[in-house]
Scaffold this motif. Sequence first.
Motif, PDB file in Angstrom:
ATOM      1  N   ASP A 116       0.828  -1.212   0.000  1.00 23.94           N
ATOM      2  CA  ASP A 116       0.000   0.000   0.000  1.00 23.94           C
ATOM      3  C   ASP A 116       0.860   1.260   0.000  1.00 23.94           C
ATOM      4  O   ASP A 116       0.503   2.265  -0.612  1.00 23.94           O
ATOM      5  CB  ASP A 116      -0.909   0.014   1.236  1.00 23.94           C
ATOM      6  CG  ASP A 116      -1.791  -1.217   1.296  1.00 23.94           C
ATOM      7  OD1 ASP A 116      -2.546  -1.442   0.336  1.00 23.94           O
ATOM      8  OD2 ASP A 116      -1.704  -1.966   2.288  1.00 23.94           O
ATOM      9  N   VAL A 117       1.963   1.209   0.728  1.00 17.42           N
ATOM     10  CA  VAL A 117       2.871   2.347   0.858  1.00 17.42           C
ATOM     11  C   VAL A 117       4.289   1.835   0.615  1.00 17.42           C
ATOM     12  O   VAL A 117       4.686   0.807   1.150  1.00 17.42           O
ATOM     13  CB  VAL A 117       2.766   2.985   2.262  1.00 17.42           C
ATOM     14  CG1 VAL A 117       3.739   4.142   2.401  1.00 17.42           C
ATOM     15  CG2 VAL A 117       1.342   3.448   2.552  1.00 17.42           C
ATOM     16  N   ILE A 118       5.047   2.598  -0.195  1.00 19.48           N
ATOM     17  CA  ILE A 118       6.413   2.201  -0.536  1.00 19.48           C
ATOM     18  C   ILE A 118       7.345   3.367  -0.225  1.00 19.48           C
ATOM     19  O   ILE A 118       7.106   4.497  -0.646  1.00 19.48           O
ATOM     20  CB  ILE A 118       6.519   1.820  -2.024  1.00 19.48           C
ATOM     21  CG1 ILE A 118       5.565   0.660  -2.340  1.00 19.48           C
ATOM     22  CG2 ILE A 118       7.960   1.471  -2.394  1.00 19.48           C
ATOM     23  CD1 ILE A 118       5.349   0.407  -3.811  1.00 19.48           C
ATOM     24  N   GLY A 119       8.397   3.068   0.512  1.00 20.53           N
ATOM     25  CA  GLY A 119       9.404   4.068   0.814  1.00 20.53           C
ATOM     26  C   GLY A 119      10.706   3.769   0.099  1.00 20.53           C
ATOM     27  O   GLY A 119      10.998   2.615  -0.232  1.00 20.53           O
ATOM     28  N   PHE A 120      11.455   4.809  -0.147  1.00 18.69           N
ATOM     29  CA  PHE A 120      12.799   4.678  -0.685  1.00 18.69           C
ATOM     30  C   PHE A 120      13.722   5.465   0.238  1.00 18.69           C
ATOM     31  O   PHE A 120      13.423   6.607   0.586  1.00 18.69           O
ATOM     32  CB  PHE A 120      12.887   5.214  -2.118  1.00 18.69           C
ATOM     33  CG  PHE A 120      12.101   4.389  -3.090  1.00 18.69           C
ATOM     34  CD1 PHE A 120      12.639   3.218  -3.615  1.00 18.69           C
ATOM     35  CD2 PHE A 120      10.823   4.764  -3.466  1.00 18.69           C
ATOM     36  CE1 PHE A 120      11.905   2.441  -4.501  1.00 18.69           C
ATOM     37  CE2 PHE A 120      10.086   3.991  -4.343  1.00 18.69           C
ATOM     38  CZ  PHE A 120      10.626   2.828  -4.867  1.00 18.69           C
ATOM     39  N   ALA A 121      14.829   4.845   0.626  1.00 20.96           N
ATOM     40  CA  ALA A 121      15.739   5.473   1.579  1.00 20.96           C
ATOM     41  C   ALA A 121      17.178   5.294   1.114  1.00 20.96           C
ATOM     42  O   ALA A 121      17.547   4.239   0.608  1.00 20.96           O
ATOM     43  CB  ALA A 121      15.538   4.857   2.960  1.00 20.96           C
TER      44      ALA A 121
END
Length: 153
Positions: free
Chosen positions: A45-50
């Motif tokens: 549902d939610v994707i982060g990039f770090a």
Amino acid sequence: MKIAIAYYSQHHGNTKKLLDAINVTDDVKLINVVECKEADLSDYDVIGFASGIYFGKFSDKVIQFAKSNLPSDKQVFLINTYGVKGNYTKEMQKIIAEKSCQLLGIYGCRGFDTFGPFKLVGGIAKEHPDENDVNGAIEFFRKIIEDEKQVYS
């Protein structure tokens, strides 16, 4: 709600320190882009990039991972650590826009940096990310998740 964060944190572990703190508070799938070049993110549902910042931008490995694996129409956030404050997310924001995704927010903080001339002086931001930086990342993440839970309710 399913959440994944694709990351690159190789030199001093600055970015991973933030992600480990976030992962303690919530069940998050962490994807190290050095070990995983392809991943099906369509169920998240939610994707982060770090990433740490390298030559004024996110790691090339994170950028390539996002280009290859980010599905369209997703909720996305960015986390970065840097030696010197600046606007380092332009390339990632471009990918997010091209994929018709919504950028939920950006969190950045200082991280220990020994690149180039900084190595000659023993590095900069030696104590970072510190407790305030880590707590800031946790609060940033919690707010994004709270806002998204309201959308899905």
